[in-house]
Design a protein around this motif. Structure first.
Motif, short mmCIF file in Angstrom:
data_model
loop_
_atom_site.label_atom_id
_atom_site.label_comp_id
_atom_site.label_asym_id
_atom_site.label_seq_id
_atom_site.Cartn_x
_atom_site.Cartn_y
_atom_site.Cartn_z
N ALA A 13 0.83 -1.21 0.00
CA ALA A 13 0.00 0.00 0.00
C ALA A 13 0.86 1.26 0.00
O ALA A 13 0.44 2.31 -0.51
CB ALA A 13 -0.95 0.00 1.20
N HIS A 14 2.08 1.18 0.55
CA HIS A 14 2.97 2.35 0.56
C HIS A 14 3.37 2.76 -0.86
O HIS A 14 3.76 3.91 -1.08
CB HIS A 14 4.24 2.04 1.36
N LEU A 15 3.30 1.83 -1.81
CA LEU A 15 3.68 2.14 -3.18
C LEU A 15 2.80 3.24 -3.77
O LEU A 15 3.21 3.95 -4.70
CB LEU A 15 3.60 0.89 -4.07
N LEU A 16 1.58 3.40 -3.24
CA LEU A 16 0.67 4.43 -3.74
C LEU A 16 1.22 5.83 -3.47
O LEU A 16 0.82 6.79 -4.12
CB LEU A 16 -0.70 4.28 -3.08
N TYR A 17 2.13 5.94 -2.51
CA TYR A 17 2.64 7.26 -2.11
C TYR A 17 4.07 7.51 -2.58
O TYR A 17 4.62 8.58 -2.31
CB TYR A 17 2.58 7.39 -0.58
N VAL A 18 4.67 6.54 -3.26
CA VAL A 18 6.03 6.72 -3.75
C VAL A 18 5.99 7.50 -5.07
O VAL A 18 5.39 7.03 -6.04
CB VAL A 18 6.73 5.36 -3.97
N PRO A 19 6.60 8.68 -5.12
CA PRO A 19 6.58 9.45 -6.37
C PRO A 19 7.46 8.81 -7.43
O PRO A 19 8.50 8.22 -7.13
CB PRO A 19 7.13 10.82 -5.95
N ILE A 20 7.04 8.89 -8.68
CA ILE A 20 7.81 8.33 -9.79
C ILE A 20 8.74 9.40 -10.34
O ILE A 20 8.31 10.48 -10.74
CB ILE A 20 6.87 7.82 -10.90
N THR A 191 12.58 2.50 -7.91
CA THR A 191 13.05 3.77 -7.36
C THR A 191 13.53 3.61 -5.92
O THR A 191 14.62 4.06 -5.56
CB THR A 191 11.92 4.82 -7.41
N VAL A 192 12.71 2.95 -5.09
CA VAL A 192 13.09 2.78 -3.68
C VAL A 192 14.30 1.85 -3.57
O VAL A 192 15.18 2.08 -2.73
CB VAL A 192 11.90 2.22 -2.87
N TRP A 193 14.34 0.80 -4.38
CA TRP A 193 15.49 -0.10 -4.36
C TRP A 193 16.78 0.68 -4.64
O TRP A 193 17.78 0.53 -3.91
CB TRP A 193 15.33 -1.20 -5.40
N PHE A 194 16.78 1.53 -5.66
CA PHE A 194 17.99 2.28 -6.00
C PHE A 194 18.36 3.25 -4.87
O PHE A 194 19.52 3.33 -4.47
CB PHE A 194 17.78 3.04 -7.31
N HIS A 195 17.37 3.99 -4.37
CA HIS A 195 17.66 4.95 -3.30
C HIS A 195 18.21 4.24 -2.06
O HIS A 195 19.09 4.78 -1.37
CB HIS A 195 16.39 5.71 -2.93
N SER A 196 17.71 3.03 -1.78
CA SER A 196 18.15 2.33 -0.58
C SER A 196 19.64 2.01 -0.62
O SER A 196 20.30 1.91 0.42
CB SER A 196 17.35 1.04 -0.38
N HIS A 212 13.32 -7.14 9.21
CA HIS A 212 12.80 -6.43 10.37
C HIS A 212 12.82 -4.91 10.15
O HIS A 212 12.80 -4.14 11.09
CB HIS A 212 13.61 -6.77 11.62
N PHE A 213 12.83 -4.52 8.90
CA PHE A 213 12.93 -3.11 8.55
C PHE A 213 12.11 -2.88 7.29
O PHE A 213 12.05 -3.74 6.41
CB PHE A 213 14.42 -2.77 8.31
N SER A 214 11.45 -1.75 7.19
CA SER A 214 10.63 -1.44 6.03
C SER A 214 11.29 -0.37 5.18
O SER A 214 11.22 0.82 5.51
CB SER A 214 9.24 -0.97 6.46
N PRO A 215 11.96 -0.74 4.07
CA PRO A 215 12.57 0.26 3.20
C PRO A 215 11.55 1.24 2.62
O PRO A 215 11.87 2.41 2.42
CB PRO A 215 13.21 -0.58 2.09
N LEU A 216 10.32 0.78 2.35
CA LEU A 216 9.31 1.69 1.81
C LEU A 216 8.94 2.76 2.83
O LEU A 216 8.82 3.95 2.49
CB LEU A 216 8.07 0.91 1.38
N GLU A 217 8.77 2.36 4.09
CA GLU A 217 8.46 3.34 5.13
C GLU A 217 9.63 4.31 5.31
O GLU A 217 9.42 5.51 5.49
CB GLU A 217 8.16 2.63 6.45
N GLU A 218 10.86 3.78 5.26
CA GLU A 218 12.03 4.64 5.42
C GLU A 218 12.14 5.63 4.27
O GLU A 218 12.46 6.81 4.47
CB GLU A 218 13.30 3.78 5.51
#
Length: 224
Positions: A13-20, A191-196, A212-218
């Motif tokens: 659901a966090h993917l809805l808020y990740v800007p492209i 996008t999130v994978w690269f930024h991480s 035990h960590f949420s990269p999308l939340e971070e």
């Protein structure tokens, strides 16, 4: 609903808020090395892995030994959609359209049905279906490929969709590298994978992909 959704579907659901970031994606495509399925930055090779993408989705119910495989019974997708959305056969038939002999769904009608849903499991599964069809396995803007119905129908049972997501990502990167055009894999996950991999916070170095960590939340926290 939020806790039960996260339990079955993880952080999608966090993917809805990740800007492209189209500029970033176009730049990444230029560094994609199709023969080796990796990004080549000078002497450094970097590629998304099943473990990393599993961590991005962050779903505790995913069974890594139960990898999703496409069903040979796509012709029955109407009945699956009826069950998934709690809809009547006549309504489902109205949502099906064809483009170049391929069947797809018009998402406006499904979105309207989701908005009118009283809640509960049907609305939760409907939201997951929309995310899979409009974000994770985007084929064309405003359309949902019927093949997503089978995946969505089985995903809450622990089926692992990550290899399929990576396959689609690699296929799209290869196509864009050779032919140009818009990247139509899951732009948000890439996008999130690269930024991480650019994060330098010491406290993240050991826990980024350990489950035990949420990269999308971070990522969203850093964006804020």
């Amino acid at each position: 609903m939020r806790s039960s959704f996260k339990s079955d579907y993880g952080d999608i659901a966090h993917l809805l808020y990740v800007p492209i970031d189209e500029t970033l994606l176009q730049a990444l495509v230029q560094y994609w090395n199709p023969p080796y399925s990796c990004f080549t930055f000078g002497s450094v090779d970097l590629t998304p892995t099943i473990e990393e993408y599993s961590s991005l989705i962050n779903c505790s119910k995913i069974d890594n030994d139960r990898i999703y495989s496409k069903s040979n019974k796509n012709k029955h997708f109407r009945r699956k959609l009826e069950r998934l959305l709690g809809a009547l056969p006549s309504w489902v038939e109205d949502q099906v359209a064809k483009n170049n002999q391929k069947e797809y769904l018009k998402w406006e009608g499904i979105l309207a049905l989701a908005s009118a849903s009283p809640g509960g499991q049907v609305q939760r599964d409907m939201l997951a279906f929309l995310i899979y069809g409009l974000v994770i396995f985007l084929k064309a803007l405003g359309h949902i490929n019927v093949s997503v119905i089978d995946l969505s129908d089985r995903s809450s049972g622990g089926i692992n969709p990550v290899p399929l997501i990576l396959e689609e990502t690699f296929r799209t990167l290869k196509f864009c590298k050779r032919n140009g055009g818009r990247f139509q894999g899951c732009s948000q996950l890439l996008t999130v994978w690269f930024h991480s991999h650019m994060w330098t916070d010491a406290k993240l170095s050991r826990s980024l992909y350990d489950g035990h960590f949420s990269p999308l939340e971070e990522f969203l926290r850093k964006e804020d």
